[in-house]
Design an enzyme around this catalytic site. Structure first.
Site: not given
Ligand code: 8IG
Length: 282
Positions: A45, A77, A102-104, A203, A222, A245
């Protein structure tokens, strides 16, 4: 050869996942006309823009056409895989394989699919793998848009893509050599420990506090399982996170996917340039 390749099914327990990776590498060599690649990039991302400025695109095709990669769930996509010729700082050229899509782990398609990209990179000849992601951060000194170099990780998924008695040493999981190289490009890059949660939910604030107590600086969904699989096939790894974030409960507002995408977009050109500069010296 085509019949043999199509008979290989990653979901079949008796199939060796490395055989599927070799079939994928054969496909890539044939399609790109590049016999061996040197460096592989997995763009998470926010990092997608790097592929556009790295160098000369030698070939480009939908990732799902490569053996072992699944069709995108949503039409259009799916990612694109590119072979890019990069002129390095010393004047030499490296062939960079940018593995799109990517495969998560949270997709539930199994850990073999999560690891298939990095195994394919190794089978295609790559020695160095750059794993990138977007993630949450725990350090309040970091603002959204901060890039963090991965120093180590905590795999909190309870899963691994390694099979059998594969006792892989992870002491230098994120290569000290490559971190030093990245620091020659940007000495201000902080380092951090990445903790992979299973996802797809973010979380709870309590889980973010737990992650901090356990030693994490970053939380995401990931990278950790891929990194382990990559060490299993001998790749040297550089990990780069874009903190989009602060973790839940650290920032006052709720986490929204839109906000995360926005932070990624805002940072896009700057981190693409940083990644391109790093690739030119590794
Ligand atoms: I972009 O705050 C992204 N991916 N687990 N937590 C988790 N994955 C994320 C976050 C996050 N922000």
């Amino acid at each position: 050869m085509v019949e043999l390749t199509s008979a290989l099914n990653l979901d079949d327990a008796s199939t060796d996942p490395m055989d599927v990776a070799k079939a994928a590498a054969d496909f890539i060599a044939t399609t790109t006309g590049v016999a061996a690649h040197d460096v592989a990039l997995v763009l998470g991302s926010g990092w997608g823009g790097a592929a556009d400025i790295l160098g000369t695109v030698q070939a480009e095709f939908p990732t799902h056409e490569i053996p072992g990669f699944s069709k995108p769930a949503v039409e259009g996509h799916g990612g694109t895989t590119r072979s890019i010729a990069v002129t390095r700082e010393d004047g030499t050229t490296s062939n960079v394989l940018v593995i799109g899509s990517r495969t998560h782990y949270y997709e539930g398609k199994g850990v073999r699919r999560v690891a298939h990209g990095v195994r394919t990179a190794a089978a295609a000849g790559c020695k160095v793998l750059v794993l990138t992601n977007g993630c949450g951060g725990l350090n309040t000194a970091w603002k959204p848009g901060q890039v963090v170099l991965l120093r180590d990780q905590i795999n909190f998924t309870g899963a691994t893509a390694l099979e059998g008695a594969t006792f892989v040493d992870l002491t230098d999981l994120y290569s000290q050599r490559l971190r030093d190289v990245a620091h020659t490009v940007d000495p201000t890059l902080p380092e951090g420990v990445y903790m992979q949660f299973p996802g797809p939910q973010y979380e709870t604030p309590a889980e973010v506090r737990m992650a901090g107590i356990m030693g994490a600086d970053l939380v995401g969904m990931s990278t950790a399982i891929e990194a382990i699989a990559a060490r299993g096939v001998g790749l040297e790894i550089l990990g780069l996170s874009l903190m989009t974030n602060l973790g839940a409960g650290i920032q006052s507002e709720a986490l929204s996917h839109a906000e995360v995408l926005e932070a990624g977009q805002a940072a896009g050109p700057r981190i693409a340039a940083l990644l391109a500069d790093i690739v030119r010296v590794i």
